[in-house]
Design a protein around this motif. Structure first.
Motif, PDB file in Angstrom:
ATOM      1  N   PRO A 187       0.818  -1.221   0.000  1.00 49.87           N
ATOM      2  CA  PRO A 187       0.000   0.000   0.000  1.00 49.87           C
ATOM      3  C   PRO A 187       0.856   1.277   0.000  1.00 49.87           C
ATOM      4  CG  PRO A 187      -0.827  -1.579   1.627  1.00 49.87           C
ATOM      5  CD  PRO A 187       0.488  -2.113   1.121  1.00 49.87           C
ATOM      6  N   GLY A 188       1.908   1.262   0.815  1.00 49.01           N
ATOM      7  CA  GLY A 188       2.798   2.421   0.861  1.00 49.01           C
ATOM      8  C   GLY A 188       3.549   2.610  -0.440  1.00 49.01           C
ATOM      9  N   MET A 189       3.961   1.490  -1.026  1.00 44.73           N
ATOM     10  CA  MET A 189       4.668   1.556  -2.315  1.00 44.73           C
ATOM     11  C   MET A 189       3.770   2.173  -3.379  1.00 44.73           C
ATOM     12  SD  MET A 189       7.791   0.332  -2.574  1.00 44.73           S
ATOM     13  CE  MET A 189       8.937  -0.557  -1.498  1.00 44.73           C
ATOM     14  N   VAL A 190       2.524   1.735  -3.434  1.00 46.00           N
ATOM     15  CA  VAL A 190       1.597   2.231  -4.466  1.00 46.00           C
ATOM     16  C   VAL A 190       1.334   3.728  -4.246  1.00 46.00           C
ATOM     17  CG1 VAL A 190      -0.783   2.082  -5.309  1.00 46.00           C
ATOM     18  CG2 VAL A 190       0.545  -0.004  -4.925  1.00 46.00           C
ATOM     19  N   MET A 191       1.142   4.135  -2.987  1.00 49.68           N
ATOM     20  CA  MET A 191       0.865   5.550  -2.720  1.00 49.68           C
ATOM     21  C   MET A 191       2.078   6.412  -3.062  1.00 49.68           C
ATOM     22  SD  MET A 191      -2.221   5.225  -1.978  1.00 49.68           S
ATOM     23  CE  MET A 191      -2.772   6.883  -1.592  1.00 49.68           C
ATOM     24  N   ALA A 192       3.277   5.925  -2.730  1.00 49.69           N
ATOM     25  CA  ALA A 192       4.494   6.678  -3.074  1.00 49.69           C
ATOM     26  C   ALA A 192       4.672   6.717  -4.587  1.00 49.69           C
ATOM     27  CB  ALA A 192       5.707   6.042  -2.399  1.00 49.69           C
ATOM     28  N   ALA A 193       4.382   5.578  -5.252  1.00 51.56           N
ATOM     29  CA  ALA A 193       4.536   5.519  -6.710  1.00 51.56           C
ATOM     30  C   ALA A 193       3.582   6.496  -7.396  1.00 51.56           C
ATOM     31  CB  ALA A 193       4.281   4.094  -7.197  1.00 51.56           C
ATOM     32  N   LEU A 194       2.362   6.616  -6.889  1.00 53.99           N
ATOM     33  CA  LEU A 194       1.394   7.527  -7.513  1.00 53.99           C
ATOM     34  C   LEU A 194       1.856   8.987  -7.370  1.00 53.99           C
ATOM     35  CD1 LEU A 194      -1.967   5.840  -6.465  1.00 53.99           C
ATOM     36  CD2 LEU A 194      -0.939   5.911  -8.760  1.00 53.99           C
ATOM     37  N   ASP A 195       2.442   9.326  -6.223  1.00 55.12           N
ATOM     38  CA  ASP A 195       2.975  10.676  -6.030  1.00 55.12           C
ATOM     39  C   ASP A 195       4.146  10.918  -6.978  1.00 55.12           C
ATOM     40  OD1 ASP A 195       3.334  13.208  -4.739  1.00 55.12           O
ATOM     41  OD2 ASP A 195       4.915  12.348  -3.494  1.00 55.12           O
ATOM     42  N   LEU A 196       5.001   9.913  -7.078  1.00 53.14           N
ATOM     43  CA  LEU A 196       6.165  10.010  -7.968  1.00 53.14           C
ATOM     44  C   LEU A 196       5.721  10.217  -9.418  1.00 53.14           C
ATOM     45  CD1 LEU A 196       9.124   9.273  -8.919  1.00 53.14           C
ATOM     46  CD2 LEU A 196       8.477   6.907  -8.613  1.00 53.14           C
ATOM     47  N   VAL A 197       4.742   9.441  -9.863  1.00 46.82           N
ATOM     48  CA  VAL A 197       4.300   9.519 -11.257  1.00 46.82           C
ATOM     49  C   VAL A 197       3.531  10.827 -11.518  1.00 46.82           C
ATOM     50  CG1 VAL A 197       2.817   8.419 -12.988  1.00 46.82           C
ATOM     51  CG2 VAL A 197       4.349   7.034 -11.588  1.00 46.82           C
ATOM     52  N   ALA A 198       2.870  11.349 -10.489  1.00 40.01           N
ATOM     53  CA  ALA A 198       2.191  12.643 -10.665  1.00 40.01           C
ATOM     54  C   ALA A 198       3.215  13.740 -10.955  1.00 40.01           C
ATOM     55  CB  ALA A 198       1.388  12.985  -9.408  1.00 40.01           C
ATOM     56  N   ALA A 199       4.399  13.633 -10.334  1.00 42.08           N
ATOM     57  CA  ALA A 199       5.440  14.640 -10.551  1.00 42.08           C
ATOM     58  C   ALA A 199       6.228  14.354 -11.822  1.00 42.08           C
ATOM     59  CB  ALA A 199       6.380  14.676  -9.342  1.00 42.08           C
ATOM     60  N   ASN A 200       6.349  13.094 -12.179  1.00 41.51           N
ATOM     61  CA  ASN A 200       7.165  12.690 -13.328  1.00 41.51           C
ATOM     62  C   ASN A 200       6.450  11.537 -14.019  1.00 41.51           C
ATOM     63  OD1 ASN A 200       9.055  11.792 -15.139  1.00 41.51           O
ATOM     64  ND2 ASN A 200      10.642  11.344 -13.611  1.00 41.51           N
ATOM     65  N   PRO A 201       5.604  11.848 -15.034  1.00 46.76           N
ATOM     66  CA  PRO A 201       4.746  10.818 -15.637  1.00 46.76           C
ATOM     67  C   PRO A 201       5.506   9.709 -16.354  1.00 46.76           C
ATOM     68  CG  PRO A 201       4.022  13.039 -16.243  1.00 46.76           C
ATOM     69  CD  PRO A 201       5.355  13.184 -15.574  1.00 46.76           C
ATOM     70  N   SER A 202       6.783   9.960 -16.663  1.00 43.05           N
ATOM     71  CA  SER A 202       7.526   8.947 -17.398  1.00 43.05           C
ATOM     72  C   SER A 202       8.888   8.719 -16.749  1.00 43.05           C
ATOM     73  CB  SER A 202       7.679   9.427 -18.850  1.00 43.05           C
ATOM     74  OG  SER A 202       8.137   8.391 -19.656  1.00 43.05           O
ATOM     75  N   PRO A 203       8.899   8.171 -15.540  1.00 40.67           N
ATOM     76  CA  PRO A 203      10.170   8.049 -14.821  1.00 40.67           C
ATOM     77  C   PRO A 203      11.042   6.930 -15.377  1.00 40.67           C
ATOM     78  CG  PRO A 203       8.419   7.035 -13.542  1.00 40.67           C
ATOM     79  CD  PRO A 203       7.775   7.620 -14.774  1.00 40.67           C
ATOM     80  N   ASP A 204      12.353   7.197 -15.492  1.00 43.53           N
ATOM     81  CA  ASP A 204      13.258   6.106 -15.852  1.00 43.53           C
ATOM     82  C   ASP A 204      13.570   5.313 -14.586  1.00 43.53           C
ATOM     83  OD1 ASP A 204      15.115   7.605 -14.455  1.00 43.53           O
ATOM     84  OD2 ASP A 204      16.201   8.295 -16.231  1.00 43.53           O
ATOM     85  N   GLU A 205      14.369   4.250 -14.764  1.00 42.50           N
ATOM     86  CA  GLU A 205      14.595   3.357 -13.633  1.00 42.50           C
ATOM     87  C   GLU A 205      15.211   4.096 -12.452  1.00 42.50           C
ATOM     88  OE1 GLU A 205      16.899  -0.235 -14.440  1.00 42.50           O
ATOM     89  OE2 GLU A 205      17.334  -0.388 -12.291  1.00 42.50           O
ATOM     90  N   LYS A 206      16.172   4.978 -12.757  1.00 42.37           N
ATOM     91  CA  LYS A 206      16.858   5.719 -11.690  1.00 42.37           C
ATOM     92  C   LYS A 206      15.860   6.594 -10.936  1.00 42.37           C
ATOM     93  CE  LYS A 206      20.915   8.738 -11.193  1.00 42.37           C
ATOM     94  NZ  LYS A 206      20.435  10.107 -11.137  1.00 42.37           N
ATOM     95  N   ALA A 207      14.978   7.251 -11.672  1.00 37.92           N
ATOM     96  CA  ALA A 207      13.997   8.137 -11.024  1.00 37.92           C
ATOM     97  C   ALA A 207      13.051   7.341 -10.133  1.00 37.92           C
ATOM     98  CB  ALA A 207      13.214   8.907 -12.092  1.00 37.92           C
ATOM     99  N   VAL A 208      12.702   6.129 -10.579  1.00 33.58           N
ATOM    100  CA  VAL A 208      11.817   5.289  -9.750  1.00 33.58           C
ATOM    101  C   VAL A 208      12.542   4.874  -8.480  1.00 33.58           C
ATOM    102  CG1 VAL A 208      10.557   3.107  -9.605  1.00 33.58           C
ATOM    103  CG2 VAL A 208      10.478   4.447 -11.711  1.00 33.58           C
ATOM    104  N   ARG A 209      13.790   4.432  -8.639  1.00 33.62           N
ATOM    105  CA  ARG A 209      14.532   3.979  -7.453  1.00 33.62           C
ATOM    106  C   ARG A 209      14.723   5.142  -6.475  1.00 33.62           C
ATOM    107  NH1 ARG A 209      16.478  -1.177  -7.609  1.00 33.62           N
ATOM    108  NH2 ARG A 209      16.300  -2.200  -9.646  1.00 33.62           N
TER     109      ARG A 209
END
Lengths: 158, 263
Positions: free
Chosen positions: A105-127
């Motif tokens: 659940p925490g991963m998904v919520m953090a991922a949604l925030d990350l993607v809202a700021a950067n809709p196309s993150p590369d691997e480094k940006a995700v990590r």
């Protein structure tokens, strides 16, 4: 002492009287029975308790419920719509991005925030973007793949 | 957690009065304070929440300085086009604090008032020779950080903003503790508009300090090679399970060189 707080949780207005020491995660889990938000380390390290506060990912174990007064809180329970998994959740399932699922659940919520700021993150940006979330099972590899796949599905409006 | 009183301040004057009256502590983003209270490392009897004070938020350019409100969150500094244009080193520093969730809650004012010995912001405040603006007046950066979690602030004095003078160039490099994400050592280098060089180090002792040998070396030649050749003594530096004083002394010129090389 108690303080009265009014906030919006998953689209519904909630008013409650709380002891000042109540953490947001305690309020969500114990008062609202929203147990999808997990307590992992309880020290602000692991991110299992991540929720959105006015659209920004925050750790609900390291803030008081009173600090959410007047804010909009979104938890994992509001991510799926009409019985359909959100594309990010579907990507976690498809990529086998969870084993025990405690951090998910925490991963998904953090991922949604990350993607809202950067809709196309590369691997480094995700990590880097998931730096505040710990997983003890997967080794992260499939989580990173899932976030990228979920982001791609969200770009398509899936 | 243990029981405490919570008050929400409407203005800076209201907050200062509530803190004076209750003997409590100001609650900014709470990313250090709430955690410390859960562990009872801090046990204030009252908290005064500053989040409702609009005047404490925001970023503005004023003459030769960037003024950042105390309740501005790290993520807001990291995303600020104004800060990026004027002092990109502050954007890089803010982007590297804690993790995404911490940056979304933690504030500049909270970080410098807390004065964690390994925090990032104190290096920028000291490295740029910033001015800390408070409810009682102004503090120069030199002399603001007094010791372990100790500043020149009076008990009921609130940071309201920090004024960062725009330098000719500046950069920050840190060696991150991978678990805590705090600086094992962090070095902020700056060359002011008048050419004066300042180098501030965080994480290496109980309080951030200016590093005289590096300032002298970079004043002669503002290059990575000059920084790397500077000798920093291990005397008085912190030693713990993460790094010995000698290792920290070694890291200081290495990080200063990385900061200069990034410009």
């Amino acid at each position: 002492m108690s303080v009265t707080i009014t906030l919006t949780v998953n689209g519904k207005s909630v008013t409650a009287s709380v002891d000042p020491r109540t953490l947001l995660v305690e309020f969500l889990r114990n008062e609202l029975s929203l147990t999808g938000t997990h307590v992992g380390c309880d020290t602000g390290q692991c991110g299992a308790c991540t929720v959105h506060l006015d659209g920004r990912a925050v750790k609900s174990c390291t803030m008081l419920a009173a600090q959410a007064n007047g804010a909009e809180v979104t938890t994992i329970e509001a991510v799926a719509r009409d019985g359909e998994l959100h594309p990010m959740q579907a990507a976690f399932r498809d990529c086998h991005a969870l084993q025990c699922g405690f951090c998910t659940p925490g991963m998904v919520m953090a991922a949604l925030d990350l993607v809202a700021a950067n809709p196309s993150p590369d691997e480094k940006a995700v990590r880097e973007g998931l730096d505040g979330n710990l997983c003890r099972c997967t080794g992260y590899h499939n989580i990173v793949k899932a976030v990228q796949q979920g982001a791609a599905a969200m770009r398509k409006g899936g | 957690m243990y029981a405490f009183e919570l008050h929400k301040a409407k203005s800076v004057a209201d907050a200062a009065a509530l803190i004076a009256k209750t003997g409590g502590k100001a609650l900014a983003g709470g990313q250090s304070l709430v955690g410390a209270m859960k562990l009872r490392l801090a046990q204030p009897g009252a908290l005064v929440d500053l989040s409702g004070i609009a005047e404490l938020r925001g970023i503005r350019r004023e003459g030769g300085a960037v003024i950042v409100g105390a309740m501005t969150r790290h993520a807001e500094v990291a995303a600020s086009a104004d800060v990026k244009a004027a002092i990109p080193a502050l954007v890089a520093l803010a982007e590297g604090i804690g993790d995404r969730q911490v940056r979304n809650m933690g504030t500049l004012g909270g970080a410098i008032a807390h004065a964690d010995p390994a925090a990032d912001w104190p290096a920028a405040v000291l490295g740029l020779g910033a001015t800390v603006i408070t409810s009682k007046g102004r503090h120069a950066a030199d002399g603001f950080f007094k010791g372990l979690y100790e500043t020149a602030l009076a008990g009921d004095e609130l940071v309201t903003a920090v004024s960062f003078p725009v330098p000719r160039k500046a950069a920050y490099a840190k060696f991150r503790n991978p678990a805590s994400r705090f600086a094992l050592v962090g070095v902020f280098v700056a060359q002011a508009g008048d050419g004066a060089v300042r180098v501030a180090v965080t994480g290496a002792t109980a309080t951030p300090f200016r590093c005289a040998p590096l300032e002298a070396a970079l004043a002669k030649s503002f290059t990575a090679d000059a920084a790397k050749a500077a000798k920093v003594s291990a005397n008085g530096l912190s030693g713990d399970l993460h790094a010995s004083p000698e290792y920290r002394a070694h890291l200081i010129p290495v990080l200063a060189a990385r900061a200069v090389a990034s410009l």
